[in-house]
Design a protein around this motif. Structure first.
Motif, PDB file in Angstrom:
ATOM      1  N   ARG A 110      -0.816   8.851 -10.115  1.00 17.07           N
ATOM      2  CA  ARG A 110       0.297   9.729  -9.636  1.00 17.07           C
ATOM      3  C   ARG A 110       1.012   8.737  -8.560  1.00 17.07           C
ATOM      4  NH1 ARG A 110       0.605  14.835 -11.484  1.00 17.07           N
ATOM      5  NH2 ARG A 110      -1.011  16.077 -12.010  1.00 17.07           N
ATOM      6  N   ARG A 111       0.282   8.425  -7.754  1.00 16.47           N
ATOM      7  CA  ARG A 111       0.950   7.421  -6.702  1.00 16.47           C
ATOM      8  C   ARG A 111       1.465   6.046  -7.168  1.00 16.47           C
ATOM      9  NH1 ARG A 111      -4.135   8.569  -4.276  1.00 16.47           N
ATOM     10  NH2 ARG A 111      -4.870   6.640  -4.927  1.00 16.47           N
ATOM     11  N   LEU A 112       0.816   5.598  -8.524  1.00 17.04           N
ATOM     12  CA  LEU A 112       1.310   4.276  -9.122  1.00 17.04           C
ATOM     13  C   LEU A 112       2.549   4.558  -9.495  1.00 17.04           C
ATOM     14  CD1 LEU A 112       0.318   1.505  -9.459  1.00 17.04           C
ATOM     15  CD2 LEU A 112      -0.594   2.382 -11.610  1.00 17.04           C
ATOM     16  N   ALA A 113       2.868   5.862 -10.130  1.00 21.25           N
ATOM     17  CA  ALA A 113       3.953   6.135 -10.937  1.00 21.25           C
ATOM     18  C   ALA A 113       5.382   6.209  -9.745  1.00 21.25           C
ATOM     19  CB  ALA A 113       3.927   7.572 -11.533  1.00 21.25           C
ATOM     20  N   ARG A 114       4.937   6.561  -8.661  1.00 22.59           N
ATOM     21  CA  ARG A 114       6.043   6.494  -7.542  1.00 22.59           C
ATOM     22  C   ARG A 114       6.223   5.312  -6.903  1.00 22.59           C
ATOM     23  NH1 ARG A 114       2.845  11.373  -6.444  1.00 22.59           N
ATOM     24  NH2 ARG A 114       2.040  10.167  -4.499  1.00 22.59           N
ATOM     25  N   ALA A 115       5.379   4.326  -7.120  1.00 27.20           N
ATOM     26  CA  ALA A 115       5.411   3.163  -6.226  1.00 27.20           C
ATOM     27  C   ALA A 115       6.311   2.104  -6.707  1.00 27.20           C
ATOM     28  CB  ALA A 115       3.973   2.302  -6.468  1.00 27.20           C
ATOM     29  N   GLN A 116       6.860   1.458  -5.621  1.00 27.61           N
ATOM     30  CA  GLN A 116       8.012   0.596  -5.830  1.00 27.61           C
ATOM     31  C   GLN A 116       7.136  -0.669  -6.324  1.00 27.61           C
ATOM     32  OE1 GLN A 116      11.386   1.100  -5.954  1.00 27.61           O
ATOM     33  NE2 GLN A 116      10.883   3.242  -5.751  1.00 27.61           N
ATOM     34  N   TRP A 117       7.198  -1.373  -7.676  1.00 22.92           N
ATOM     35  CA  TRP A 117       6.133  -2.219  -7.901  1.00 22.92           C
ATOM     36  C   TRP A 117       6.323  -3.869  -7.398  1.00 22.92           C
ATOM     37  CZ3 TRP A 117       1.232  -1.967  -8.386  1.00 22.92           C
ATOM     38  CH2 TRP A 117       0.349  -3.035  -8.781  1.00 22.92           C
ATOM     39  N   PRO A 118       7.662  -4.117  -7.255  1.00 23.12           N
ATOM     40  CA  PRO A 118       7.822  -5.312  -6.851  1.00 23.12           C
ATOM     41  C   PRO A 118       7.328  -5.453  -5.312  1.00 23.12           C
ATOM     42  CG  PRO A 118       9.685  -4.682  -8.046  1.00 23.12           C
ATOM     43  CD  PRO A 118       8.891  -3.628  -7.972  1.00 23.12           C
ATOM     44  N   GLN A 119       7.641  -4.387  -4.543  1.00 23.84           N
ATOM     45  CA  GLN A 119       7.406  -4.536  -3.164  1.00 23.84           C
ATOM     46  C   GLN A 119       5.579  -4.548  -2.968  1.00 23.84           C
ATOM     47  OE1 GLN A 119       8.008  -0.849  -0.780  1.00 23.84           O
ATOM     48  NE2 GLN A 119       8.905  -2.148   0.715  1.00 23.84           N
ATOM     49  N   VAL A 120       4.891  -3.575  -3.806  1.00 18.37           N
ATOM     50  CA  VAL A 120       3.542  -3.430  -4.024  1.00 18.37           C
ATOM     51  C   VAL A 120       2.889  -4.864  -4.375  1.00 18.37           C
ATOM     52  CG1 VAL A 120       1.534  -2.444  -4.973  1.00 18.37           C
ATOM     53  CG2 VAL A 120       3.376  -1.152  -4.284  1.00 18.37           C
ATOM     54  N   GLU A 121       3.445  -5.638  -5.236  1.00 25.67           N
ATOM     55  CA  GLU A 121       2.973  -6.618  -5.708  1.00 25.67           C
ATOM     56  C   GLU A 121       3.109  -7.869  -4.641  1.00 25.67           C
ATOM     57  OE1 GLU A 121       1.522  -8.968  -8.751  1.00 25.67           O
ATOM     58  OE2 GLU A 121       2.657  -7.362  -9.371  1.00 25.67           O
ATOM     59  N   ARG A 122       4.103  -7.991  -3.806  1.00 28.65           N
ATOM     60  CA  ARG A 122       4.211  -8.919  -2.787  1.00 28.65           C
ATOM     61  C   ARG A 122       3.341  -8.366  -1.675  1.00 28.65           C
ATOM     62  NH1 ARG A 122       9.819  -9.750   0.929  1.00 28.65           N
ATOM     63  NH2 ARG A 122       8.949 -11.787   1.830  1.00 28.65           N
ATOM     64  N   GLY A 123       3.333  -7.105  -1.476  1.00 30.01           N
ATOM     65  CA  GLY A 123       2.014  -6.629  -0.391  1.00 30.01           C
ATOM     66  C   GLY A 123       0.602  -6.980  -0.800  1.00 30.01           C
ATOM     67  N   TRP A 124       0.572  -6.997  -2.017  1.00 27.47           N
ATOM     68  CA  TRP A 124      -0.898  -7.154  -2.512  1.00 27.47           C
ATOM     69  C   TRP A 124      -1.286  -8.679  -2.272  1.00 27.47           C
ATOM     70  CZ3 TRP A 124      -2.658  -5.153  -7.719  1.00 27.47           C
ATOM     71  CH2 TRP A 124      -4.035  -5.225  -8.111  1.00 27.47           C
ATOM     72  N   ALA A 125      -0.211  -9.554  -2.682  1.00 26.19           N
ATOM     73  CA  ALA A 125      -0.550 -10.832  -2.185  1.00 26.19           C
ATOM     74  C   ALA A 125      -0.752 -11.310  -0.741  1.00 26.19           C
ATOM     75  CB  ALA A 125       0.772 -11.751  -2.701  1.00 26.19           C
ATOM     76  N   LEU A 126       0.028 -10.658   0.013  1.00 24.15           N
ATOM     77  CA  LEU A 126      -0.153 -10.634   1.505  1.00 24.15           C
ATOM     78  C   LEU A 126      -1.275 -10.129   2.060  1.00 24.15           C
ATOM     79  CD1 LEU A 126       3.132  -9.498   2.664  1.00 24.15           C
ATOM     80  CD2 LEU A 126       2.396 -11.688   3.294  1.00 24.15           C
ATOM     81  N   TYR A 127      -2.175  -9.020   1.449  1.00 21.14           N
ATOM     82  CA  TYR A 127      -3.336  -8.415   1.682  1.00 21.14           C
ATOM     83  C   TYR A 127      -4.420  -9.346   1.387  1.00 21.14           C
ATOM     84  CZ  TYR A 127      -7.183  -4.962   1.854  1.00 21.14           C
ATOM     85  OH  TYR A 127      -8.380  -4.527   1.770  1.00 21.14           O
ATOM     86  N   LEU A 128      -4.237 -10.072   0.311  1.00 23.46           N
ATOM     87  CA  LEU A 128      -5.223 -10.904  -0.177  1.00 23.46           C
ATOM     88  C   LEU A 128      -5.219 -12.174   0.600  1.00 23.46           C
ATOM     89  CD1 LEU A 128      -4.938 -10.735  -3.937  1.00 23.46           C
ATOM     90  CD2 LEU A 128      -6.777  -9.808  -2.717  1.00 23.46           C
ATOM     91  N   GLY A 129      -4.040 -12.687   1.183  1.00 19.47           N
ATOM     92  CA  GLY A 129      -4.033 -13.853   2.190  1.00 19.47           C
ATOM     93  C   GLY A 129      -4.453 -13.563   3.671  1.00 19.47           C
ATOM     94  N   ARG A 130      -4.295 -12.199   3.982  1.00 20.69           N
ATOM     95  CA  ARG A 130      -4.266 -12.073   5.382  1.00 20.69           C
ATOM     96  C   ARG A 130      -5.312 -11.048   5.963  1.00 20.69           C
ATOM     97  NH1 ARG A 130       0.893 -13.524   7.163  1.00 20.69           N
ATOM     98  NH2 ARG A 130       0.022 -13.285   9.554  1.00 20.69           N
ATOM     99  N   CYS A 131      -5.751 -10.148   4.730  1.00 23.60           N
ATOM    100  CA  CYS A 131      -6.558  -8.939   5.209  1.00 23.60           C
ATOM    101  C   CYS A 131      -7.827  -8.742   4.643  1.00 23.60           C
ATOM    102  CB  CYS A 131      -5.673  -7.641   5.075  1.00 23.60           C
ATOM    103  SG  CYS A 131      -4.082  -7.691   5.587  1.00 23.60           S
ATOM    104  N   VAL A 132      -8.041  -9.425   3.506  1.00 26.83           N
ATOM    105  CA  VAL A 132      -9.280  -9.006   2.620  1.00 26.83           C
ATOM    106  C   VAL A 132     -10.424  -9.770   3.436  1.00 26.83           C
ATOM    107  CG1 VAL A 132      -9.284 -11.471   1.361  1.00 26.83           C
ATOM    108  CG2 VAL A 132     -10.006  -9.032   0.346  1.00 26.83           C
ATOM    109  N   GLU A 133     -10.619 -10.742   4.204  1.00 28.66           N
ATOM    110  CA  GLU A 133     -11.793 -11.182   4.856  1.00 28.66           C
ATOM    111  C   GLU A 133     -12.426  -9.738   5.612  1.00 28.66           C
ATOM    112  OE1 GLU A 133      -9.599 -14.861   4.049  1.00 28.66           O
ATOM    113  OE2 GLU A 133      -8.983 -13.073   4.797  1.00 28.66           O
ATOM    114  N   CYS A 134     -11.663  -9.186   6.232  1.00 28.97           N
ATOM    115  CA  CYS A 134     -12.246  -7.928   7.083  1.00 28.97           C
ATOM    116  C   CYS A 134     -12.165  -6.598   6.439  1.00 28.97           C
ATOM    117  CB  CYS A 134     -11.467  -7.818   8.201  1.00 28.97           C
ATOM    118  SG  CYS A 134     -11.661  -9.425   9.380  1.00 28.97           S
TER     119      CYS A 134
END
Length: 290
Positions: A110-134
């Motif tokens: 349900r959340r996925l259907a409402r998501a703006q995917w290009p923005q989520v895709e970019r945020g995912w890459a940022l998360y993996l680069g900046r947040c995943v260690e913690c």
């Protein structure tokens, strides 16, 4: 206190060096692609100790134990893209109740259907680069944290997700808050909004969907296209807003539960998701010394 903040700055700097935020190249770099598609089972360094490894009766292969040296890059790329899926026996004693997991997946859809995917895709890459260690791959802090870092919040906790506003999250990722230093260098506002959009998807349902559904239905729920010469019939359903119009809740839960009961866990192959260049980047990243 000085030592702790110094350690935190080193951890942040490692994330900055690992991924250049906000660029298209970042989302296709070998390290980021590995973290996104492989590390949940094989671990951040390929040792077979990812967060999903404990759910399998046979542990994932330690990729640092010589297999990468026995084959050329091209042979390894072909195995990832075209190899026979490897059955993975699940441990019945460690399986969560399928009914509960099905409900979590439906909530995620349900959340996925409402998501703006290009923005989520970019945020995912940022998360993996900046947040995943913690914060871990799914928002759940890993058992082993960088030295000097206190256990952070579980970002997949739905009660916390409901209690915190987007404004609070934007403030935290750009300027820090109690117990969490600001990201250095500071994210631009559009980067911060993309990161928050991805964080909003983190949940137990996100984790279950990525493990059991995404290889056929796509990370965005819109499905994947078969690779040239691929004969496997892939699902045609799209989990967009139209999917939920007029569909009874009980029927959707029944369909998800049926899939979970029937689907044998396998190591996915990525011919329908990744291109050769991205897989080659993953292999070359793994061939580097950890």
């Amino acid at each position: 206190m000085r030592v702790r903040w110094k350690v935190l700055r080193v951890v942040v700097a490692m994330g900055v060096m690992a991924a250049s935020a906000g660029t298209r190249a970042e989302s296709h770099s070998g390290r980021v692609a590995y973290l996104r598609y492989c590390a949940n089972c094989h671990g951040p360094e390929g040792r077979g100790d990812g967060p999903d490894a404990a759910t399998l009766a046979q542990p994932p292969r330690d990729l640092r134990a010589g297999v990468l040296q026995r084959y050329s890059v091209e042979e390894l790329v072909d195995r990832v893209l075209r190899g026979q899926p490897l059955p993975l026996a699940s441990d019945p004693e460690r399986r969560a109740a399928l009914e509960k997991q099905g409900g979590e997946i439906l909530e995620h859809l349900r959340r996925l259907a409402r998501a703006q995917w290009p923005q989520v895709e970019r945020g995912w890459a940022l998360y993996l680069g900046r947040c995943v260690e913690c914060h871990g791959f799914y928002g759940e802090p890993p058992a082993k944290l960088p030295a000097g870092v206190r256990p952070p919040r579980d970002l997949s906790d739905r009660s916390w997700q409901r209690a915190v506003s987007d404004a609070d999250l934007l403030l935290a990722v750009r300027h820090g808050r109690a117990g969490m230093p600001a990201l250095v260098p500071q994210l631009r506002e559009e980067e911060a909004r993309a990161l928050v959009a991805f964080v909003r998807l983190l949940s137990p349902g996100f984790r279950a969907y990525q493990a059991k559904c995404a290889s056929c239905h796509g990370d965005d729920g819109r499905g994947v296209r078969a690779a040239p010469g691929e004969v496997t019939k892939l699902p045609q359903v799209r989990f967009d807003r139209g999917y939920f119009r007029g569909r009874p809740e009980a029927r959707m839960r029944e369909q998800i539960l049926h899939m979970l009961q029937e689907k044998e866990p396998v190591m996915p192959h990525f011919g329908a998701i990744l291109d050769r260049r991205t897989v080659q980047g993953i292999i070359e990243y793994l061939k580097q010394e950890p």
